[in-house]
Design an enzyme around this catalytic site. Structure first.
Site, mmCIF file in Angstrom:
data_model
loop_
_atom_site.group_PDB
_atom_site.id
_atom_site.type_symbol
_atom_site.label_atom_id
_atom_site.label_comp_id
_atom_site.label_asym_id
_atom_site.label_seq_id
_atom_site.Cartn_x
_atom_site.Cartn_y
_atom_site.Cartn_z
ATOM 1 N N GLU A 48 18.195 31.345 82.745
ATOM 2 C CA GLU A 48 17.274 30.503 81.972
ATOM 3 C C GLU A 48 16.345 29.678 82.862
ATOM 4 O O GLU A 48 15.206 29.396 82.484
ATOM 5 C CB GLU A 48 18.049 29.580 81.029
ATOM 6 C CG GLU A 48 18.770 30.285 79.892
ATOM 7 C CD GLU A 48 20.198 30.711 80.227
ATOM 8 O OE1 GLU A 48 20.915 31.173 79.325
ATOM 9 O OE2 GLU A 48 20.592 30.573 81.420
ATOM 10 N N PHE A 110 31.579 24.301 70.252
ATOM 11 C CA PHE A 110 31.398 25.250 71.352
ATOM 12 C C PHE A 110 29.918 25.387 71.697
ATOM 13 O O PHE A 110 29.084 25.603 70.843
ATOM 14 C CB PHE A 110 31.972 26.614 70.953
ATOM 15 C CG PHE A 110 31.791 27.686 71.992
ATOM 16 C CD1 PHE A 110 32.449 27.621 73.217
ATOM 17 C CD2 PHE A 110 30.945 28.761 71.746
ATOM 18 C CE1 PHE A 110 32.266 28.610 74.176
ATOM 19 C CE2 PHE A 110 30.771 29.760 72.693
ATOM 20 C CZ PHE A 110 31.430 29.680 73.915
ATOM 21 N N GLN A 111 29.622 25.225 72.967
ATOM 22 C CA GLN A 111 28.268 25.297 73.509
ATOM 23 C C GLN A 111 27.311 24.332 72.807
ATOM 24 O O GLN A 111 26.138 24.649 72.560
ATOM 25 C CB GLN A 111 27.730 26.738 73.450
ATOM 26 C CG GLN A 111 28.457 27.672 74.423
ATOM 27 C CD GLN A 111 27.761 29.007 74.630
ATOM 28 O OE1 GLN A 111 27.071 29.488 73.749
ATOM 29 N NE2 GLN A 111 27.967 29.615 75.797
ATOM 30 N N LYS A 160 21.392 26.778 64.422
ATOM 31 C CA LYS A 160 21.478 28.176 63.990
ATOM 32 C C LYS A 160 21.321 28.332 62.483
ATOM 33 O O LYS A 160 20.720 29.318 62.007
ATOM 34 C CB LYS A 160 22.810 28.781 64.451
ATOM 35 C CG LYS A 160 22.861 30.299 64.314
ATOM 36 C CD LYS A 160 24.078 30.893 64.981
ATOM 37 C CE LYS A 160 24.081 32.413 64.889
ATOM 38 N NZ LYS A 160 25.263 33.014 65.554
ATOM 39 N N MET A 469 12.569 22.766 106.529
ATOM 40 C CA MET A 469 11.961 21.436 106.442
ATOM 41 C C MET A 469 12.992 20.345 106.683
ATOM 42 O O MET A 469 12.730 19.369 107.401
ATOM 43 C CB MET A 469 11.301 21.239 105.077
ATOM 44 C CG MET A 469 10.523 19.934 104.968
ATOM 45 S SD MET A 469 9.068 19.904 106.022
ATOM 46 C CE MET A 469 7.856 20.632 104.930
#
Length: 554
Positions: A48, A110-111, A160, A469
């Site tokens: 993602e 969940f999630q 959802k 760097m």
């Protein structure tokens, strides 16, 4: 129709033809609708964060809005770095995140994460949709907010159950966004504009300092006309690359801690500094008291919060950069050459921007050869670190939106994903990602995306077996204590490319550069080039935090 279908129809009305994302349980209804859709292409990324960087690269290089879809929970949190990257550099994105059903919100489901709270400080606005019939209006408003004024990301969280909720919608439905409140339209007081024009007419040593706002506004022609009319040298911020042609006689390169000596001398000696679409970041001004000590400052910006935030200004011109420059061009007089530009040329000859060669292969030689072979007609994305600064210093950006890099947040792992979006948004342009080995490994799994869609991008990986760097700072300020910055030979990048079915080459000395770059530029598919450079190659100049640039460059 169901909410997911309404979402897709609304995206089509907004002109969206490409989406970057990764599916999951909380966005399955949306993906089911995308499966049936022929007018929108979905690009499946490996992660993602990669999707968000790809949408970012698409937006920066095209001027359009990038669109991302991620599932709930870890899918949503994986977009956070990409959202923050876009927010810091004023890039318009719309991020759709799945969410647990509304009946399960706040129950540690969940999630489930509260992504709207998490992203509140790194978005222009965010939403959680509670009714499918709100979707046309929320989406219309979100796209307007993302692009208007100072652009930035907007997040829309979609439970959802809302995605499968039935609601009325048809193509004739009015979905244009109109704010209920009167929107603030910047209007410069005529007296302020005239006073700024008078200061420009009276100046003997003007310097223009331009930033990313010029590219965002599309004010590149106005800036060129402005510079030529007042005979002013132009220096750019990192995000301003391409705002002014890099091959123009008035161009001085970057200013600040990684700028050329002559650009920093010019700012220090100027009597008028005209900042255009730039924010005076700490990498530019360093020690405030010693920055442009002899100059009056004009600051042009669309965001009033930028005025005086980092440095005091004498003339604040609020508005769209393109419009303000056009107004100024109509008010100012054409200047005669007075010796100021001759002094700049003298400094350019006396203090050329150079890189002392340490090993057999020079990053400067790679970038200059790449420029000569492409004539600058390509898009360069970068990772973050020495590779980024070398790419800004030694490649000439002739056109706007051809330098795609994380400036404000400095996100390692940005360039590979961004190059995907840039190429898909500009299919007829050559796209080359300049990377360091440390940055590249952070999101190198996006090679799978490039391979899957056979996207013809060139990845140039400067492999110095170090976090270059950070190691350089340790060398300069920590008595060479290289704590956790040496990477050794932990990855064979050529074999890594082969593992993804991507062509690969290795360059170890200057004499190989031109031939291998020609081969890569003629390839029809994706290419990776590993460039083995010495870990003692450094970025110059570099100024310690809080130091006076005018002193350090001496």
């Amino acid at each position: 129709m169901i909410g997911a279908k309404i979402l897709v129809e609304c995206l089509k009305k907004q002109g969206v033809d490409i989406i970057f994302g990764f599916p999951g349980g909380a966005v399955l209804p949306i993906y089911d609708e995308l499966y049936k859709e022929k007018d929108i292409t979905h690009i499946l990324t490996a992660h993602e964060q990669g999707a968000t960087h790809a949408a970012d690269g698409y937006a920066r290089s095209t001027g359009k809005i990038g669109v991302v879809i991620a599932t709930s929970g870890p899918g949503a949190t994986n977009t956070v770095t990409g959202i923050a990257t876009a927010y810091m550099d004023s890039v318009p994105l719309i991020i759709f995140t799945g969410q647990v059903p509304t009946s399960l919100l706040g129950k540690s489901s969940f999630q489930e994460v509260n992504i709207t709270d998490i992203t509140k400080s790194i978005t222009k606005k965010n939403y959680i949709v509670k009714d499918a019939k709100q979707l046309p209006f929320i989406i219309s408003e979100a796209f307007s907010i993302a692009k208007s004024g100072k652009p930035g990301p907007v997040l829309i969280d979609l439970p959802k159950d809302i995605q499968i909720q039935d609601a009325y919608y048809d193509a004739s439905m009015h979905t244009e966004y109109h704010s209920n409140s009167k929107e603030f339209i910047p209007n410069i007081l005529e007296n302020t504009l005239k006073a700024a024009a008078k200061a420009i007419n009276n100046s003997k040593k003007p310097v223009i300092y331009a930033g990313g706002g010029v590219n965002i506004s599309g004010a590149n022609e106005e800036l060129l006309k402005f510079s030529e009319k007042i005979k002013a040298p132009v220096t750019l911020s990192l995000m301003g690359m391409g705002a002014f042609p890099g091959n123009n006689k008035n161009y001085m390169g970057m200013v600040g801690m990684h700028g050329s000596k002559y650009s920093n001398y010019a700012v220090s000696e100027s009597d008028l500094l005209i900042a255009i679409g730039a924010r005076f970041s700490d990498r530019v001004i360093s020690k405030v008291e010693s920055f442009a000590p002899n100059a009056k400052i004009i600051h042009i910006d669309i965001d009033p919060m930028e005025f005086g935030k980092n440095i005091g200004v004498d003339y604040a011109l609020l508005g769209d950069v393109k419009k303000v420059l056009n107004d100024l061009n109509n008010l100012i007089d054409e200047k005669e050459e007075n010796g100021w530009n001759a002094q700049i040329e003298k400094w350019k000859n006396e203090f050329p921007l150079k890189l002392d060669k340490v090993g057999d292969l020079s990053p400067k030689s790679i970038l200059e050869t790449l420029y000569n072979l492409t004539n600058g007609d390509c898009i360069i994305s970068t990772e973050v670190g020495q590779n980024q600064i070398w790419a800004a210093q030694f490649f000439k950006y002739i056109n706007p939106r051809t330098f795609v890099s994380s400036g404000g947040l400095g996100t390692m792992g940005f360039g590979l994903g961004a190059s995907i979006g840039a190429k898909l948004g500009n299919p007829h342009k050559k796209v080359i990602n300049i990377a360091g080995d440390g940055s590249f490994k952070m999101n190198s799994t996006e090679l799978a995306t490039i391979s899957r869609y056979n996207i013809p991008i060139i990845q140039i990986v400067f492999n110095n077996h170090a976090l270059g760097m950070v190691r350089q700072w340790q060398d300069m300020f920590y008595d060479k204590r290289y704590s956790s910055t040496t990477l050794y030979d932990d990855v064979d990048f050529v074999k890594l490319a082969y593992a993804y079915g991507i062509s690969a080459y290795k360059i170890t000395k200057d004499e190989e550069i031109e031939d291998i770059l020609k081969l890569a530029l003629n390839e029809k598919g994706p290419v990776l080039i590993e460039c083995v450079i010495d870990n003692n190659e450094k970025v110059f100049p570099i100024v310690p935090p809080g130091a006076a640039i005018s002193k350090c460059i001496e």
